[in-house]
Motif scaffolding. Structure first.
Motif, PDB file in Angstrom:
ATOM      1  N   ALA A 238       0.907  -1.360  -0.019  1.00 53.77           N
ATOM      2  CA  ALA A 238      -0.026  -0.031   0.004  1.00 53.77           C
ATOM      3  C   ALA A 238       0.788   1.243  -0.089  1.00 53.77           C
ATOM      4  CB  ALA A 238      -0.927  -0.119   1.128  1.00 53.77           C
ATOM      5  N   PHE A 239       1.971   1.318   0.895  1.00 50.18           N
ATOM      6  CA  PHE A 239       2.700   2.405   0.944  1.00 50.18           C
ATOM      7  C   PHE A 239       3.577   2.704  -0.398  1.00 50.18           C
ATOM      8  CE2 PHE A 239       2.338   2.414   5.529  1.00 50.18           C
ATOM      9  CZ  PHE A 239       2.049   3.653   5.832  1.00 50.18           C
ATOM     10  N   ALA A 240       4.073   1.769  -0.829  1.00 50.10           N
ATOM     11  CA  ALA A 240       4.694   1.633  -2.254  1.00 50.10           C
ATOM     12  C   ALA A 240       3.737   1.931  -3.278  1.00 50.10           C
ATOM     13  CB  ALA A 240       5.420   0.384  -2.398  1.00 50.10           C
ATOM     14  N   ALA A 241       2.606   1.555  -3.420  1.00 51.81           N
ATOM     15  CA  ALA A 241       1.714   2.142  -4.481  1.00 51.81           C
ATOM     16  C   ALA A 241       1.204   3.269  -4.507  1.00 51.81           C
ATOM     17  CB  ALA A 241       0.328   0.887  -4.474  1.00 51.81           C
ATOM     18  N   ALA A 242       0.932   3.666  -3.109  1.00 52.16           N
ATOM     19  CA  ALA A 242       0.573   5.262  -3.069  1.00 52.16           C
ATOM     20  C   ALA A 242       1.740   6.195  -3.122  1.00 52.16           C
ATOM     21  CB  ALA A 242       0.149   5.322  -1.488  1.00 52.16           C
TER      22      ALA A 242
ATOM     23  N   LEU B 256      12.147   2.783  -5.815  1.00 57.45           N
ATOM     24  CA  LEU B 256      11.111   2.333  -4.943  1.00 57.45           C
ATOM     25  C   LEU B 256      10.681   0.784  -5.135  1.00 57.45           C
ATOM     26  CD1 LEU B 256       8.942   3.206  -2.527  1.00 57.45           C
ATOM     27  CD2 LEU B 256       7.506   3.821  -4.256  1.00 57.45           C
ATOM     28  N   GLY B 257      10.765   0.584  -6.277  1.00 55.82           N
ATOM     29  CA  GLY B 257      10.118  -0.728  -6.626  1.00 55.82           C
ATOM     30  C   GLY B 257      11.268  -1.811  -6.380  1.00 55.82           C
ATOM     31  N   VAL B 258      12.557  -1.389  -6.298  1.00 62.93           N
ATOM     32  CA  VAL B 258      13.670  -2.221  -5.875  1.00 62.93           C
ATOM     33  C   VAL B 258      13.506  -2.401  -4.506  1.00 62.93           C
ATOM     34  CG1 VAL B 258      16.081  -2.928  -5.819  1.00 62.93           C
ATOM     35  CG2 VAL B 258      15.043  -2.117  -8.096  1.00 62.93           C
TER      36      VAL B 258
ATOM     37  N   ALA C 173       1.463  -4.094 -11.438  1.00 64.68           N
ATOM     38  CA  ALA C 173       2.655  -4.371 -11.182  1.00 64.68           C
ATOM     39  C   ALA C 173       2.739  -5.003  -9.710  1.00 64.68           C
ATOM     40  CB  ALA C 173       3.686  -3.235 -11.077  1.00 64.68           C
ATOM     41  N   ALA C 174       2.150  -4.294  -8.986  1.00 67.65           N
ATOM     42  CA  ALA C 174       1.932  -5.006  -7.457  1.00 67.65           C
ATOM     43  C   ALA C 174       1.402  -6.481  -7.572  1.00 67.65           C
ATOM     44  CB  ALA C 174       0.989  -4.165  -6.719  1.00 67.65           C
TER      45      ALA C 174
ATOM     46  N   THR D 288      11.038   8.984  -1.630  1.00 68.85           N
ATOM     47  CA  THR D 288      11.369   7.505  -1.806  1.00 68.85           C
ATOM     48  C   THR D 288      12.570   7.142  -0.844  1.00 68.85           C
ATOM     49  OG1 THR D 288      10.975   7.589  -4.431  1.00 68.85           O
ATOM     50  CG2 THR D 288      12.466   5.997  -3.443  1.00 68.85           C
ATOM     51  N   ALA D 289      13.554   7.824  -0.596  1.00 65.96           N
ATOM     52  CA  ALA D 289      14.475   7.633   0.404  1.00 65.96           C
ATOM     53  C   ALA D 289      13.844   7.534   1.898  1.00 65.96           C
ATOM     54  CB  ALA D 289      15.521   8.706   0.198  1.00 65.96           C
ATOM     55  N   ALA D 290      12.847   8.453   1.976  1.00 63.49           N
ATOM     56  CA  ALA D 290      12.018   8.487   3.328  1.00 63.49           C
ATOM     57  C   ALA D 290      11.478   7.239   3.557  1.00 63.49           C
ATOM     58  CB  ALA D 290      11.390   9.814   3.692  1.00 63.49           C
ATOM     59  N   LEU D 291      10.676   6.615   2.635  1.00 64.96           N
ATOM     60  CA  LEU D 291      10.007   5.392   2.607  1.00 64.96           C
ATOM     61  C   LEU D 291      11.083   4.418   2.754  1.00 64.96           C
ATOM     62  CD1 LEU D 291       7.154   3.865   2.570  1.00 64.96           C
ATOM     63  CD2 LEU D 291       7.310   3.771   0.049  1.00 64.96           C
ATOM     64  N   GLY D 292      12.006   4.330   1.922  1.00 69.40           N
ATOM     65  CA  GLY D 292      13.258   3.438   1.984  1.00 69.40           C
ATOM     66  C   GLY D 292      13.676   3.139   3.641  1.00 69.40           C
ATOM     67  N   ALA D 293      13.645   4.413   4.345  1.00 69.37           N
ATOM     68  CA  ALA D 293      14.184   4.458   5.472  1.00 69.37           C
ATOM     69  C   ALA D 293      13.129   3.551   6.593  1.00 69.37           C
ATOM     70  CB  ALA D 293      14.357   5.679   6.141  1.00 69.37           C
ATOM     71  N   LEU D 294      11.940   3.742   6.116  1.00 68.30           N
ATOM     72  CA  LEU D 294      10.914   3.070   6.955  1.00 68.30           C
ATOM     73  C   LEU D 294      11.018   1.460   6.576  1.00 68.30           C
ATOM     74  CD1 LEU D 294       7.867   5.222   6.423  1.00 68.30           C
ATOM     75  CD2 LEU D 294       9.186   4.923   8.664  1.00 68.30           C
TER      76      LEU D 294
END
Length: 786
Positions: free
Chosen positions: A30-34, A78-80, A161-162, A664-670
């Motif tokens: 959900a987070f990645a798709a959003a 983000l996908g990776v 894709a998801a 993307t980097a912030a979501l990556g930190a999560l």
């Protein structure tokens, strides 16, 4: 007696853990798709909105193209990250349900059936997660005004894709049961392929010059070249994992000889469990590299933006005043004023194109006193004359009075009183900034400025309004004849009627006189008053590119011919510099405005009677260029233009893509927090052994926390290095592509090390420390040691 609780079946706890992991999978999707939908929808829309402030259409289209390409890179990263996180969660989920799968296998279920059941489970979680995430993203993005078609296409692609990833990952994990080690040969092959792909993409990037090109109204994107940054980021992360795997093998073999049970056991345990830590290291490296790349790209674009604005526009605000190219009696001396809060300094500047040798190049002239601040690094502040030219007028006076006298006309040195004519006079004045003006002189007796040949008069002229003092450079007489004797007709003889004229002015330091001879049917001969500014040659500064092209050096003599006057000006090279702001060219000339005007008027460096160029620009230095531009556009005459650095800056447009990469980097930190938490939650088989050997729980838990944090720290360090490498190899062409005016004009150097570049690594280290602390506290509680 206490309350008796009914014992729970152990599979109930497994069911809770399984449901929790499925919920985590749904949340990740959900987070990645959003995020993907927001980046791909809001990012391009915001870039197009901000591009409206760029006056150059090619720059606007190029900036939008680069922003959209970087949005695509953000979604790729983000996908990776999401894929690796889903693999980690699916692996943990497979471990939780391994007992159920063993029971099903004992009852006849095949591995293919288990894989299909896992895929069906993945389809459901991916579909639910992507639906929720895209719905939230659509609700957020609709107020920004994107088209319905773009939203629907992005949402459809994201959901597909998801679901595809959600189908493949669980099936692959179930089909390939968890192993304790990972083959190093596969890691070598993967790292080698990714590095080769990164090198090829970089070669393509520098071969093409720029990843995004604008030809007229068409934006062309080289997909391979544009993918170079993300390929370098992923390749760098894979190399970090490979190096960690090699180091783990070395440590595992050498740790047996270390002193101390706990250090040796911690090192060996960390090395032997590298396979389970590798996904976390991969995610940490990618996020760190992405953060460093975002900071480096933003800093590089900002520097290229500033250099391009300085090279093309010059000052903070540039005003081009409408008017003739040369000064005449009817040329108004236009003044502009700044209103608070839009304050700043205004400097008159003359710009033109001059012919030097066989080339035409731009030229800039301004007061030597202001050149150091306005044209830094050009050496123009050293071009000023040793002394001021002309006669300083009395300060505060709004007019100038000049006594003029003429003699009887002569022809071949013989007086001809039968030649009836008159002489009109004008005064050449210049202010402290070197701006010239031609003031018409008139008589208070008859209101005209015509003085009969052989007569004298006191003439007066009104000085233009100025914030500085005036200096009188010359008086220009214009000789005309109402009747000429027949024998002086120019059709039959080459001789001309001549009239000696003189002028005297009461300057601030006393009276100054001068004389000249006016010739019939010839350009005006000016009466030069006061001192000459130099030795008859105009001092100039050349750029190194122009100097190399002309083959000249300091001290060389050359002629420059302004396009506005067409009169060659003898000059000498005083200095050679790298560039000249405001010219938009690597080949340019700089000179002092007051010296140029004075030598043109007195005929020292230019032919006598040459036209004097009009100073038609005002360069403004201000801290608030936006307010200055808005205030000036309503008060200037028609035909005048106001330009600021915003006309060529693409930074505000590209900032939308930088925001997408930062998100993307912030979501990556999560995701890093999630992956490290899952890896750290795995059971510690050495805990009871250490307890039996007498190792306190405090030390055992600390060793466990240290062992879980070391791979992440390695990932942060390796990812930072990979990000710096990606910045150094790929950022410069992207920056030039975003600012088309910089191509061939500005040398784009990547800015890899900035304070912002360390934000992502520091955040990841903090996340790692938090997870390690949780592992330590949890280990102590489990052992019951306080």
């Amino acid at each position: 007696m206490g309350v008796r609780r009914r014992p729970q079946h152990p599979w109930r706890a497994r069911a809770r853990r399984r449901v929790g992991l499925l919920a985590v999978t749904t949340a990740v999707v959900a987070f990645a798709a959003a995020t993907a939908v927001l980046v791909l929808v809001i990012g391009p829309a915001a870039a197009r909105d901000r591009s409206a402030a760029i006056t150059d259409p090619a720059t606007a289209r190029a900036a939008v193209g680069v922003a959209v390409a970087l949005d695509g890179l953000a979604v790729a990263v983000l996908g990776v990250l999401a894929l690796v996180a889903l693999v980690v969660v699916a692996t943990r989920l497979d471990l939780v349900r391994s007992a159920e799968d063993a029971l099903l296998t004992a009852r006849g279920a095949t591995r293919g059936q288990l894989a299909r059941w896992g895929a069906a489970e993945g389809i459901v979680t991916a579909a639910v997660g992507s639906a929720v995430g895209t719905a939230v993203a659509v609700a957020v993005s609709l107020p920004t005004g994107p088209s319905t078609g773009s939203i629907s296409s992005v949402v459809t692609a994201t959901v597909c894709a998801a679901v595809l990833v959600g189908t493949i990952v669980p099936a692959a994990v179930v089909g390939r049961r968890r192993r304790s080690t990972t083959g190093i040969v596969g890691q070598v092959v993967a790292a080698g392929v990714l590095v080769a792909a990164a090198v090829f993409a970089t070669w393509r990037l520098f071969t093409a010059g720029v990843p995004i090109d604008v030809v007229r109204r068409t934006v062309t994107v080289d997909v391979v070249a544009a993918a170079a940054p993300v390929v370098w980021i992923v390749a760098g992360a894979s190399v970090v994992v490979l190096l960690g795997s090699v180091a783990a093998r070395v440590v595992a073999r050498s740790a047996t000889g270390w002193r101390g049970l706990l250090p040796a056991l911690t090192a060996r345990r960390t090395a032997r469990t590298w396979a389970s830590s590798a996904p976390g290291v991969l995610v940490v490296s990618i996020v760190a590299a992405t953060g460093v790349f975002v900071a480096g790209f933003a800093a590089t674009v900002a520097e290229v933006d500033d250099d391009t604005a300085r090279a093309v526009v010059g000052p903070d605000v540039r005003v081009r005043l409408d008017g003739d190219a040369v000064v005449g009696e009817r040329s108004p001396l236009q003044r502009i004023r700044l209103h608070r809060p839009a304050s700043g300094s205004i400097t008159p500047v003359w710009t033109d194109t001059v012919g030097v040798g066989s080339v035409d190049v731009p030229i800039v002239a301004t007061s030597a006193a202001r050149a150091a601040a306005l044209l830094p690094g050009t050496g123009a502040d050293r071009l000023g004359p040793a002394h001021r030219s002309g006669v300083p007028l009395v300060p505060g006076r709004r007019s100038v009075s000049i006594d003029v006298r003429t003699t009887v006309a002569t022809f071949d040195d013989v007086q001809r009183p039968d030649a009836v004519g008159s002489v009109r006079f004008a005064a050449w004045v210049v202010d402290d900034d070197g701006v010239p003006a031609l003031v018409t002189l008139t008589s208070s007796a008859d209101g005209t400025g015509a003085v009969a040949v052989g007569g004298a008069a006191r003439l007066t002229g009104t000085l233009p309004s100025s914030g500085s003092g005036w200096r009188l450079l010359a008086v220009e007489p214009t000789l005309t004849f109402a009747s000429r004797p027949a024998d002086t007709d120019s059709t039959f003889t080459s001789s001309r009627l001549r009239v000696a004229v003189g002028a005297t002015v009461d300057g601030a330091a006393g009276p100054v006189s001068g004389e000249t001879t006016a010739v019939d049917l010839a350009p005006p001969a000016r009466i030069v008053l006061g001192r000459s500014p130099g030795n008859g040659r105009l001092p100039v500064v050349l750029t190194s590119t122009l100097a190399d092209r002309l083959g000249v050096r300091i001290g060389s003599h050359l002629d420059v011919t302004p396009a506005s006057t067409g009169s060659p000006v003898a000059s000498t090279v005083r200095a050679i510099v790298a560039s000249v702001p405001g010219t938009g060219s690597r080949s340019a000339v700089v000179t002092d405005l007051s010296t140029l005007v004075a030598t043109t008027i007195d005929g020292g460096a230019a032919p006598a009677g040459s036209a004097v160029p009009r100073v038609g620009e005002r360069w403004i230095t201000t801290s608030d260029p936006t307010s200055v531009v808005e205030s000036l556009r309503t008060g200037l005459s028609r035909g005048s233009t106001v330009t600021s650095g915003a006309a060529v800056r693409s930074g505000p447009v590209v900032a939308t893509a930088v925001a997408g990469l930062a998100t993307t980097a912030a979501l990556g930190a999560l995701l890093v927090l999630l992956v490290l938490a899952i890896v750290g939650a795995e059971p510690d088989p050495a805990r009871r052994v250490l307890r039996a050997l007498g190792v306190p729980a405090r030390r055992s838990a600390a060793a466990r926390g240290l062992g879980s944090s070391l791979p992440a720290v390695l990932g942060v360090l390796g990812g930072t290095a990979a990000g710096i490498l990606a910045v150094g190899t790929t950022v410069a062409p992207f920056a030039v592509a975003a600012v088309p005016a910089a191509r061939g004009l500005v040398d784009a150097a990547p800015v890899a090390v900035t304070p912002a570049a360390f934000v992502a690594p520091v955040v990841l280290l903090v996340v790692t420390a938090v997870v390690a602390t949780v592992v330590v506290v949890r280990g102590r509680r489990t052992e019951g040691d306080s």
